[in-house]
Design a protein around this motif. Structure first.
Motif, PDB file in Angstrom:
ATOM      1  N   LYS A  28       0.838  -1.202   0.000  1.00 51.54           N
ATOM      2  CA  LYS A  28       0.000   0.000   0.000  1.00 51.54           C
ATOM      3  C   LYS A  28       0.871   1.250   0.000  1.00 51.54           C
ATOM      4  CE  LYS A  28      -4.299  -1.674   2.119  1.00 51.54           C
ATOM      5  NZ  LYS A  28      -5.169  -1.626   3.313  1.00 51.54           N
ATOM      6  N   ASP A  29       1.906   1.262   0.837  1.00 53.78           N
ATOM      7  CA  ASP A  29       2.826   2.402   0.855  1.00 53.78           C
ATOM      8  C   ASP A  29       3.489   2.577  -0.507  1.00 53.78           C
ATOM      9  OD1 ASP A  29       2.312   3.025   3.488  1.00 53.78           O
ATOM     10  OD2 ASP A  29       4.122   2.094   4.290  1.00 53.78           O
ATOM     11  N   LEU A  30       3.880   1.465  -1.099  1.00 50.09           N
ATOM     12  CA  LEU A  30       4.591   1.493  -2.376  1.00 50.09           C
ATOM     13  C   LEU A  30       3.700   2.047  -3.495  1.00 50.09           C
ATOM     14  CD1 LEU A  30       7.188   0.670  -3.947  1.00 50.09           C
ATOM     15  CD2 LEU A  30       6.090  -1.539  -4.357  1.00 50.09           C
ATOM     16  N   PHE A  31       2.534   1.464  -3.646  1.00 50.74           N
ATOM     17  CA  PHE A  31       1.673   1.861  -4.758  1.00 50.74           C
ATOM     18  C   PHE A  31       0.946   3.181  -4.511  1.00 50.74           C
ATOM     19  CE2 PHE A  31       1.922  -2.788  -5.672  1.00 50.74           C
ATOM     20  CZ  PHE A  31       2.455  -2.680  -6.948  1.00 50.74           C
ATOM     21  N   SER A  32       0.884   3.632  -3.280  1.00 49.31           N
ATOM     22  CA  SER A  32       0.251   4.917  -2.990  1.00 49.31           C
ATOM     23  C   SER A  32       1.159   6.091  -3.324  1.00 49.31           C
ATOM     24  CB  SER A  32      -0.166   4.991  -1.513  1.00 49.31           C
ATOM     25  OG  SER A  32      -1.157   4.032  -1.221  1.00 49.31           O
ATOM     26  N   ASP A  33       2.443   5.826  -3.480  1.00 44.39           N
ATOM     27  CA  ASP A  33       3.417   6.889  -3.752  1.00 44.39           C
ATOM     28  C   ASP A  33       3.259   7.393  -5.189  1.00 44.39           C
ATOM     29  OD1 ASP A  33       5.743   8.396  -4.336  1.00 44.39           O
ATOM     30  OD2 ASP A  33       6.863   7.321  -2.793  1.00 44.39           O
ATOM     31  N   PRO A  34       2.955   8.669  -5.380  1.00 42.53           N
ATOM     32  CA  PRO A  34       2.748   9.193  -6.736  1.00 42.53           C
ATOM     33  C   PRO A  34       4.003   9.186  -7.596  1.00 42.53           C
ATOM     34  CG  PRO A  34       2.775  10.979  -5.144  1.00 42.53           C
ATOM     35  CD  PRO A  34       2.748   9.699  -4.358  1.00 42.53           C
ATOM     36  N   PHE A  35       5.182   9.129  -6.973  1.00 49.63           N
ATOM     37  CA  PHE A  35       6.422   9.073  -7.740  1.00 49.63           C
ATOM     38  C   PHE A  35       6.764   7.645  -8.159  1.00 49.63           C
ATOM     39  CE2 PHE A  35       6.908  13.120  -5.511  1.00 49.63           C
ATOM     40  CZ  PHE A  35       7.308  13.942  -6.559  1.00 49.63           C
ATOM     41  N   VAL A  36       6.127   6.681  -7.537  1.00 48.27           N
ATOM     42  CA  VAL A  36       6.330   5.275  -7.889  1.00 48.27           C
ATOM     43  C   VAL A  36       5.201   4.800  -8.800  1.00 48.27           C
ATOM     44  CG1 VAL A  36       6.483   2.914  -7.002  1.00 48.27           C
ATOM     45  CG2 VAL A  36       7.571   4.793  -5.744  1.00 48.27           C
ATOM     46  N   ILE A  53      -4.786  -2.681  -5.986  1.00 49.28           N
ATOM     47  CA  ILE A  53      -3.693  -3.505  -6.517  1.00 49.28           C
ATOM     48  C   ILE A  53      -2.875  -4.111  -5.384  1.00 49.28           C
ATOM     49  CG2 ILE A  53      -1.524  -3.428  -7.817  1.00 49.28           C
ATOM     50  CD1 ILE A  53      -2.838  -1.343  -9.636  1.00 49.28           C
ATOM     51  N   ALA A  54      -2.616  -3.314  -4.349  1.00 47.56           N
ATOM     52  CA  ALA A  54      -1.834  -3.802  -3.205  1.00 47.56           C
ATOM     53  C   ALA A  54      -2.538  -4.990  -2.549  1.00 47.56           C
ATOM     54  CB  ALA A  54      -1.625  -2.688  -2.197  1.00 47.56           C
ATOM     55  N   LYS A  55      -3.823  -4.861  -2.345  1.00 47.89           N
ATOM     56  CA  LYS A  55      -4.592  -5.932  -1.699  1.00 47.89           C
ATOM     57  C   LYS A  55      -4.628  -7.182  -2.576  1.00 47.89           C
ATOM     58  CE  LYS A  55      -8.868  -6.588   0.918  1.00 47.89           C
ATOM     59  NZ  LYS A  55      -8.159  -6.647   2.205  1.00 47.89           N
ATOM     60  N   LYS A  56      -4.764  -6.980  -3.878  1.00 44.02           N
ATOM     61  CA  LYS A  56      -4.847  -8.104  -4.802  1.00 44.02           C
ATOM     62  C   LYS A  56      -3.509  -8.824  -4.945  1.00 44.02           C
ATOM     63  CE  LYS A  56      -6.448  -9.281  -9.454  1.00 44.02           C
ATOM     64  NZ  LYS A  56      -7.018  -8.755 -10.725  1.00 44.02           N
ATOM     65  N   ARG A  57      -2.407  -8.079  -4.902  1.00 41.32           N
ATOM     66  CA  ARG A  57      -1.075  -8.669  -5.098  1.00 41.32           C
ATOM     67  C   ARG A  57      -0.530  -9.339  -3.841  1.00 41.32           C
ATOM     68  NH1 ARG A  57       2.312  -7.735  -9.223  1.00 41.32           N
ATOM     69  NH2 ARG A  57       4.105  -7.781  -7.818  1.00 41.32           N
ATOM     70  N   ALA A  58      -1.020  -8.929  -2.686  1.00 41.45           N
ATOM     71  CA  ALA A  58      -0.450  -9.400  -1.422  1.00 41.45           C
ATOM     72  C   ALA A  58      -0.375 -10.926  -1.309  1.00 41.45           C
ATOM     73  CB  ALA A  58      -1.224  -8.809  -0.245  1.00 41.45           C
ATOM     74  N   PRO A  59      -1.441 -11.689  -1.609  1.00 46.76           N
ATOM     75  CA  PRO A  59      -1.353 -13.157  -1.478  1.00 46.76           C
ATOM     76  C   PRO A  59      -0.300 -13.778  -2.394  1.00 46.76           C
ATOM     77  CG  PRO A  59      -3.646 -12.453  -1.596  1.00 46.76           C
ATOM     78  CD  PRO A  59      -2.817 -11.257  -1.959  1.00 46.76           C
ATOM     79  N   LYS A  60      -0.192 -13.269  -3.622  1.00 42.37           N
ATOM     80  CA  LYS A  60       0.801 -13.797  -4.562  1.00 42.37           C
ATOM     81  C   LYS A  60       2.215 -13.501  -4.077  1.00 42.37           C
ATOM     82  CE  LYS A  60       2.331 -13.462  -9.372  1.00 42.37           C
ATOM     83  NZ  LYS A  60       2.095 -12.803 -10.698  1.00 42.37           N
TER      84      LYS A  60
END
Length: 361
Positions: A28-36, A53-60
């Motif tokens: 969540k921190d990663l994908f919430s960053d507008p520069f990332v 996306i963060a929630k969906k990717r977490a299990p994988k």
């Protein structure tokens, strides 16, 4: 640094979940960053998409972390803390003053936004551990600190700029690679130290410098990351030639996420190409200074399998610098110089834009 006050150095890294419970927070921190996670979308929608996306990717992602053998998390925070402890000793011994080194992460924990990480000044220094400048790493970190403190840290006297263009960094990295191939490194200092050795003279193998990729959208905004990677590789190659290396050098980019166009060639493309030609391949993580998911799993396992299945004669993963003493001594020297040489906006120069509270506007 003329007072007897304790000096504090804060090592900044992107971050990684220490346990499986932290994976979703990290993402969540990663994908919430507008520069990332830079998309041409209204901010309210971009944030919602990032969290989805963060929630969906977490299990994988959790399955991948579990396979690494570090208790379901990443070793990045631990590895950065090891670097910090040694840097603390080097700085204290070199200056005769008391130093405290802390570790802060842009994503996950310990989070750089926490109150214990105070404003940069003559006794508090921030050192991002990204060799090359990118909007997604250095500029992102500076933006976080600007939001927190109301000013950009660059030029404050407490900021240490990125180091991948420094000729001394090139020499130290080349020396490290040479010592790796000549069995001079202390193996127990590195995670999952590679047991494979090339079944050829190391001086003749193909050496791939694999950097973390970024979306081409960032490059088009003025990010000079690719240029900086090329400069780093060129300098290191020149130094390697002095050790007798005569093989071919390649640059590639790994860890692409999503359908957008990213920096190329991808490491998968490059390694497949070399393997199809029956080459002996070694990969060095040019944009990382600590081993973690991208080096241990992506390079050490996935790229290795790809190379050998595709016809490569041998494959070797070269570790990240980690706690290699010449590297940490070099970082200590950079800390003691602080940002005395900065008299302009490196964000604009290297990343394409100045932050709102730039002191050089």
């Amino acid at each position: 640094m003329t007072t007897n006050q304790e000096n504090t150095l804060i090592l900044v890294n992107l971050g990684g979940p220490r346990t499986s419970k932290e994976i979703e927070v990290f993402l969540k921190d990663l994908f919430s960053d507008p520069f990332v996670f830079d998309l041409p979308l209204p901010e309210f929608f971009r944030i919602r998409l990032a969290r989805f996306i963060a929630k969906k990717r977490a299990p994988k992602v959790q399955k991948t972390y579990e396979s690494m053998g570090f208790g379901g998390g990443s070793p990045l925070v631990d590895e950065t803390e090891k670097q910090g402890k040694i840097l603390e000793k080097i700085l204290t011994k070199t200056t005769g003053k008391t130093w405290k080194v802390k570790v802060a992460m842009a994503c996950g924990y310990p989070n750089i936004r926490e109150s214990e990480f105070t404003k940069p000044n003559a006794n508090t220094f921030y050192l991002p551990l990204y060799p090359q400048f990118s909007r997604s790493t250095v500029l992102s970190t500076l933006a976080i600190l600007e939001t927190k403190f109301g000013e950009c840290p660059v030029g404050s006297g407490g900021y240490i700029p990125h180091f991948g263009l420094d000729p001394k960094f090139h020499q130290i990295t080349a020396q490290f690679i040479f010592e790796f191939f000549t069995n001079k490194l202390q193996k127990d200092l590195f995670l999952h130290y590679p047991e494979e050795i090339p079944n050829c003279d190391w001086k003749d193998l193909d050496l791939v410098f694999s950097a973390h990729g970024v979306p081409m959208r960032l490059i088009k905004k003025g990010d000079r990351y690719m240029e900086e990677v090329e400069t780093s590789v060129s300098g290191i190659t020149q130094e390697l030639r002095k050790f007798g290396y005569r093989g071919e050098v390649h640059i590639s980019y790994q860890s692409k996420v999503g359908p957008a166009k990213w920096t190329e060639p991808s490491s998968i493309q490059k390694i497949t190409e070399l393997a199809n030609k029956g080459k002996h391949v070694a990969v060095y993580p040019i944009s990382f200074v600590s081993d973690h998911l991208e080096t241990l799993e992506e390079i050490g396992e996935q790229f290795k399998e790809l190379c050998l299945v595709s016809g490569g004669k041998s494959f070797v993963r070269i570790p990240a610098l980690g706690i290699y003493e010449p590297f940490l001594t070099f970082l200590a020297e950079r800390v003691l110089e602080a940002d005395q040489s900065i008299h302009h906006c490196i964000c604009k120069e290297r990343g394409g834009e100045s932050l709102n509270h730039c002191r050089f506007k």
